[in-house]
Motif scaffolding. Structure first.
Motif, short mmCIF file in Angstrom:
data_model
loop_
_atom_site.label_atom_id
_atom_site.label_comp_id
_atom_site.label_asym_id
_atom_site.label_seq_id
_atom_site.Cartn_x
_atom_site.Cartn_y
_atom_site.Cartn_z
N ASP A 160 55.15 38.27 97.68
CA ASP A 160 54.23 39.33 98.09
C ASP A 160 52.99 38.79 98.80
OD1 ASP A 160 54.63 41.58 95.23
OD2 ASP A 160 56.06 40.54 96.51
N ASP A 161 52.65 37.54 98.57
CA ASP A 161 51.40 37.00 99.11
C ASP A 161 51.52 36.51 100.55
OD1 ASP A 161 50.32 35.40 95.99
OD2 ASP A 161 50.20 37.48 96.70
N TYR A 162 52.73 36.51 101.08
CA TYR A 162 52.96 35.90 102.38
C TYR A 162 53.58 36.88 103.36
CZ TYR A 162 52.08 31.27 100.46
OH TYR A 162 51.49 30.18 99.90
N ALA A 163 53.12 36.80 104.58
CA ALA A 163 53.80 37.48 105.67
C ALA A 163 54.96 36.60 106.13
CB ALA A 163 52.84 37.71 106.83
N ILE A 164 55.98 37.24 106.63
CA ILE A 164 57.15 36.53 107.13
C ILE A 164 57.29 36.80 108.62
CG2 ILE A 164 59.64 36.19 106.97
CD1 ILE A 164 58.22 35.30 104.46
N GLY A 165 57.50 35.76 109.37
CA GLY A 165 57.72 35.90 110.81
C GLY A 165 59.07 35.34 111.20
N TRP A 166 59.66 35.98 112.18
CA TRP A 166 60.88 35.45 112.81
C TRP A 166 60.49 34.88 114.18
CZ3 TRP A 166 65.61 34.59 110.86
CH2 TRP A 166 65.99 35.27 109.69
N PHE A 167 60.98 33.70 114.45
CA PHE A 167 60.77 33.03 115.72
C PHE A 167 62.12 32.60 116.26
CE2 PHE A 167 56.13 32.35 115.52
CZ PHE A 167 55.89 32.68 114.20
N ARG A 168 62.15 32.24 117.53
CA ARG A 168 63.40 31.74 118.10
C ARG A 168 63.09 30.68 119.14
NH1 ARG A 168 65.44 37.10 121.51
NH2 ARG A 168 63.83 37.03 123.14
N GLN A 169 64.07 29.80 119.32
CA GLN A 169 63.94 28.76 120.33
C GLN A 169 65.25 28.62 121.08
OE1 GLN A 169 62.63 24.91 118.88
NE2 GLN A 169 61.87 24.38 120.91
N ALA A 170 65.18 28.94 122.36
CA ALA A 170 66.34 28.81 123.23
C ALA A 170 66.40 27.38 123.77
CB ALA A 170 66.24 29.81 124.37
N PRO A 171 67.58 26.93 124.19
CA PRO A 171 67.72 25.57 124.72
C PRO A 171 66.75 25.32 125.87
CG PRO A 171 69.87 26.56 124.39
CD PRO A 171 68.87 27.65 124.15
N GLY A 172 66.00 24.25 125.78
CA GLY A 172 65.09 23.87 126.84
C GLY A 172 63.81 24.68 126.92
N LYS A 173 63.59 25.56 125.94
CA LYS A 173 62.40 26.41 125.97
C LYS A 173 61.57 26.21 124.71
CE LYS A 173 64.29 30.08 128.90
NZ LYS A 173 64.48 31.54 129.06
N ALA A 174 60.33 26.62 124.80
CA ALA A 174 59.45 26.55 123.64
C ALA A 174 59.81 27.63 122.62
CB ALA A 174 57.99 26.71 124.08
N ARG A 175 59.48 27.37 121.39
CA ARG A 175 59.72 28.38 120.36
C ARG A 175 58.78 29.57 120.61
NH1 ARG A 175 59.96 25.95 114.53
NH2 ARG A 175 57.74 25.56 114.94
N GLU A 176 59.29 30.77 120.36
CA GLU A 176 58.49 31.97 120.59
C GLU A 176 58.63 32.92 119.42
OE1 GLU A 176 59.97 34.03 124.03
OE2 GLU A 176 61.89 34.51 123.10
#
Length: 123
Positions: free
Chosen positions: A30-46
């Motif tokens: 409950d104390d933490y927010a959760i984020g989803w990120f993704r990283q495509a080949p050759g690209k920065a994580r977003e």
């Protein structure tokens, strides 16, 4: 031991759907927010989408708004990301991360990260 474990990735055709799971343990969910990120080949994580389980507030990046849905299950300490209307450009490794007092793509503010799950969308 703090753990975030992603699952649910796979290979799907364009227009298809997947549901990703992020199972959390070792900290007070409950104390933490959760984020989803993704990283495509050759690209920065977003950043992709974020949820604050304590009040249910959510946020989506424009690239996935209207197609992806984030949700949480307190009883299971799990956050889900429903991916609909998938496009080839959604192909990436998807990561979940946990952070206190953060709801957005601010990677440095997240304390814990999972190992990722691969999503591949064929055209």
């Amino acid at each position: 031991e703090v753990q975030l474990v992603e699952s649910g990735g796979g290979l799907v055709q364009a227009g298809g759907s997947l549901r990703l799971s992020c199972a959390a343990s070792g900290f007070t969910f409950d104390d933490y927010a959760i984020g989803w990120f993704r990283q495509a080949p050759g690209k920065a994580r977003e950043g992709v989408s974020y949820i604050n389980p304590s009040d249910g507030s959510t946020y989506y990046e424009d690239s996935v708004k209207g197609r992806f849905t984030i949700s949480s299950d307190y009883a299971k300490n799990t956050v889900y990301l429903q991916l609909n209307s998938l496009k080839p450009e959604d192909t990436a490794v998807y990561f979940c991360a946990a952070g206190m007092n953060v709801l957005g793509p601010f990677e440095d503010e997240y304390n814990y990260w999972g190992q990722g799950t691969q999503v591949t969308v064929s055209s």
